[in-house]
Write a protein that holds these residues in place. Structure first.
Motif, PDB file in Angstrom:
ATOM      1  N   ASP A  28       0.821  -1.213   0.000  1.00  0.00           N
ATOM      2  CA  ASP A  28       0.000   0.000   0.000  1.00  0.00           C
ATOM      3  C   ASP A  28       0.856   1.264   0.000  1.00  0.00           C
ATOM      4  O   ASP A  28       0.347   2.362   0.252  1.00  0.00           O
ATOM      5  N   LEU A  30       2.999   4.478  -1.182  1.00  0.00           N
ATOM      6  CA  LEU A  30       2.893   5.491  -2.225  1.00  0.00           C
ATOM      7  C   LEU A  30       4.265   6.070  -2.518  1.00  0.00           C
ATOM      8  O   LEU A  30       5.070   6.288  -1.612  1.00  0.00           O
ATOM      9  N   VAL A  32       5.879   9.284  -3.262  1.00  0.00           N
ATOM     10  CA  VAL A  32       5.441  10.668  -3.079  1.00  0.00           C
ATOM     11  C   VAL A  32       6.638  11.609  -3.022  1.00  0.00           C
ATOM     12  O   VAL A  32       7.790  11.195  -2.857  1.00  0.00           O
ATOM     13  N   VAL A  72       1.864  13.374  -5.481  1.00  0.00           N
ATOM     14  CA  VAL A  72       2.177  12.231  -6.340  1.00  0.00           C
ATOM     15  C   VAL A  72       2.238  12.717  -7.777  1.00  0.00           C
ATOM     16  O   VAL A  72       1.593  13.710  -8.143  1.00  0.00           O
ATOM     17  N   SER A  77      -1.550   3.953 -14.644  1.00  0.00           N
ATOM     18  CA  SER A  77      -0.900   2.736 -14.133  1.00  0.00           C
ATOM     19  C   SER A  77       0.038   2.089 -15.140  1.00  0.00           C
ATOM     20  O   SER A  77       0.926   1.311 -14.769  1.00  0.00           O
ATOM     21  N   TYR A  86      -2.045   5.343  -6.671  1.00  0.00           N
ATOM     22  CA  TYR A  86      -2.499   6.262  -5.628  1.00  0.00           C
ATOM     23  C   TYR A  86      -4.023   6.355  -5.586  1.00  0.00           C
ATOM     24  O   TYR A  86      -4.588   7.317  -5.057  1.00  0.00           O
ATOM     25  N   ASN A  87      -4.717   5.355  -6.125  1.00  0.00           N
ATOM     26  CA  ASN A  87      -6.180   5.427  -6.224  1.00  0.00           C
ATOM     27  C   ASN A  87      -6.850   5.533  -4.854  1.00  0.00           C
ATOM     28  O   ASN A  87      -7.906   6.149  -4.707  1.00  0.00           O
ATOM     29  N   LYS A  88      -6.247   4.954  -3.815  1.00  0.00           N
ATOM     30  CA  LYS A  88      -6.874   5.010  -2.490  1.00  0.00           C
ATOM     31  C   LYS A  88      -6.872   6.433  -1.931  1.00  0.00           C
ATOM     32  O   LYS A  88      -7.780   6.820  -1.188  1.00  0.00           O
ATOM     33  N   ALA A  89      -5.871   7.213  -2.302  1.00  0.00           N
ATOM     34  CA  ALA A  89      -5.858   8.620  -1.904  1.00  0.00           C
ATOM     35  C   ALA A  89      -6.983   9.373  -2.604  1.00  0.00           C
ATOM     36  O   ALA A  89      -7.646  10.229  -2.004  1.00  0.00           O
ATOM     37  N   THR A 148       1.437  17.127 -11.150  1.00  0.00           N
ATOM     38  CA  THR A 148       1.283  16.455  -9.863  1.00  0.00           C
ATOM     39  C   THR A 148      -0.144  16.586  -9.343  1.00  0.00           C
ATOM     40  O   THR A 148      -0.902  17.477  -9.751  1.00  0.00           O
ATOM     41  N   PHE A 170       6.023  -0.076  -4.792  1.00  0.00           N
ATOM     42  CA  PHE A 170       5.365   1.047  -5.461  1.00  0.00           C
ATOM     43  C   PHE A 170       4.659   0.544  -6.709  1.00  0.00           C
ATOM     44  O   PHE A 170       5.175   0.617  -7.822  1.00  0.00           O
ATOM     45  N   GLN A 173       2.771   2.991 -10.352  1.00  0.00           N
ATOM     46  CA  GLN A 173       3.198   4.391 -10.435  1.00  0.00           C
ATOM     47  C   GLN A 173       4.468   4.451 -11.282  1.00  0.00           C
ATOM     48  O   GLN A 173       5.567   4.624 -10.776  1.00  0.00           O
TER      49      GLN A 173
END
Length: 313
Positions: A28, A30, A32, A72, A77, A86-89, A148, A170, A173
């Motif tokens: 999970d 990221l 960043v 990000v 993808s 970063y879809n969960k963000a 970004t 990662f 990304q």
């Protein structure tokens, strides 16, 4: 031994229910930049009592929460129909996710049943846990730079602990593309295909930490409003070509706004709005070329939740 600043990691996972026991893993993680955390953000209450001598009064902390910001890279993808890493963000910022297998993944606003996330931030052996996190983000793109998504999250405070740095993976990304003519196409604002220099959108979520006595959820981070807005900088043109001043001055002049970053399957990110309301264009200069900076607001239709979408394909 001192903690090394460079040894940091951030993990994010969507919670099954608000502030539950979900624990993110290295998968999970990221990738960043501009990572910043306020591990203890509080409202300070001072004991304002009277004494017969000088000196400061004791301070008490209220509404304690955690605040986290990071950026990000705006990348797809690499595979059509697969969500970006970063879809969960995105989901924890009041967006829905619609997957069309092998074709696209679309994110659009919602007005209820908001997702929340648990975020773990590590700095060289120290872990800060942030449950029930919700936030907002802004898209920033300028010619010659990496576009970004800049996130800001607020979550519930938990006592930090000592925990070994995870091994991050990662996923989805890939290497980003520079915002430039060979990578970015399809820019259109109110029917005009302009020479674009910069593009920005702020989703504009209002995020509020709220604490009550009793109740089913005594502590919660709430998403209470959304007002999406942004601006573009384009090359100025003759009024006969496009009169943005008159359009801004016409109340009913809502129109389309779109741009696509990436040209190959699996790397495209498209921003789309069908109800862009521009206001107060102003002149600028870039390399001796006259530009127009045009602020805009994104307005939903009567059905709602459609003022913009992000499409990954």
């Amino acid at each position: 031994m001192p903690l090394l600043t460079r040894k940091q990691a951030i993990l994010i996972e969507i919670e099954s229910s608000y502030a539950d026991s979900t624990v993110p893993t290295g998968a999970d993680a990221l990738l960043v930049s501009n990572l910043s955390i306020t591990p203890l953000a509080s409202d300070v209450v001072t004991r304002d009592y009277v004494r017969p001598y000088l000196g400061a009064a004791e301070q008490l902390l209220a509404n304690t929460r955690v605040e986290i910001t990071f950026s990000v890279e705006l990348v797809a993808s690499g595979t059509k129909g697969t969500a970006p890493g970063y879809n969960k963000a995105l989901l924890a910022c009041g967006l829905s996710e619609t997957v069309s297998s092998g074709t696209s993944v679309t994110y659009a606003p919602v007005s209820g049943s908001f997702s929340s996330a648990v975020i773990h931030y590590f700095i060289d052996g120290v872990r800060h846990k942030c449950k029930g996190a919700r936030g907002s983000f802004a898209l920033s793109a300028e010619v010659g730079a990496i576009p970004t998504l800049d996130f800001t999250f607020t979550g519930l405070y938990e006592s930090p602990d000592d925990s070994a740095l995870p091994t991050p993976t990662f996923n989805d990304q890939p290497t980003p593309l520079i915002f430039k003519s060979s990578n970015t196409t399809g820019f259109n604002i109110l029917g005009h295909q302009a020479g674009l220099s910069s593009f920005s959108v702020d989703v504009g979520n209002t995020i509020t930490y709220r604490e009550v006595i009793g109740g089913a959820t005594p502590k919660e981070v709430l998403l209470t409003e959304r007002a999406s807005n942004g601006s573009v900088t384009i090359d100025a043109v003759l009024m006969a070509t496009k009169n943005f001043f008159d359009l801004a001055n016409t109340d009913a002049s809502l129109g389309a706004l779109s741009v696509t970053h990436g040209t190959q399957d699996g790397q495209k990110v498209q921003f789309i709005s069908s109800k862009c309301d521009i206001s107060d264009p102003s002149y600028g200069d870039a390399d001796g070329i006259t530009t127009l900076e045009i602020p805009f607001t994104l307005v939903p239709s009567a059905s709602g939740n459609d003022e913009f979408s992000l499409v990954y394909s």
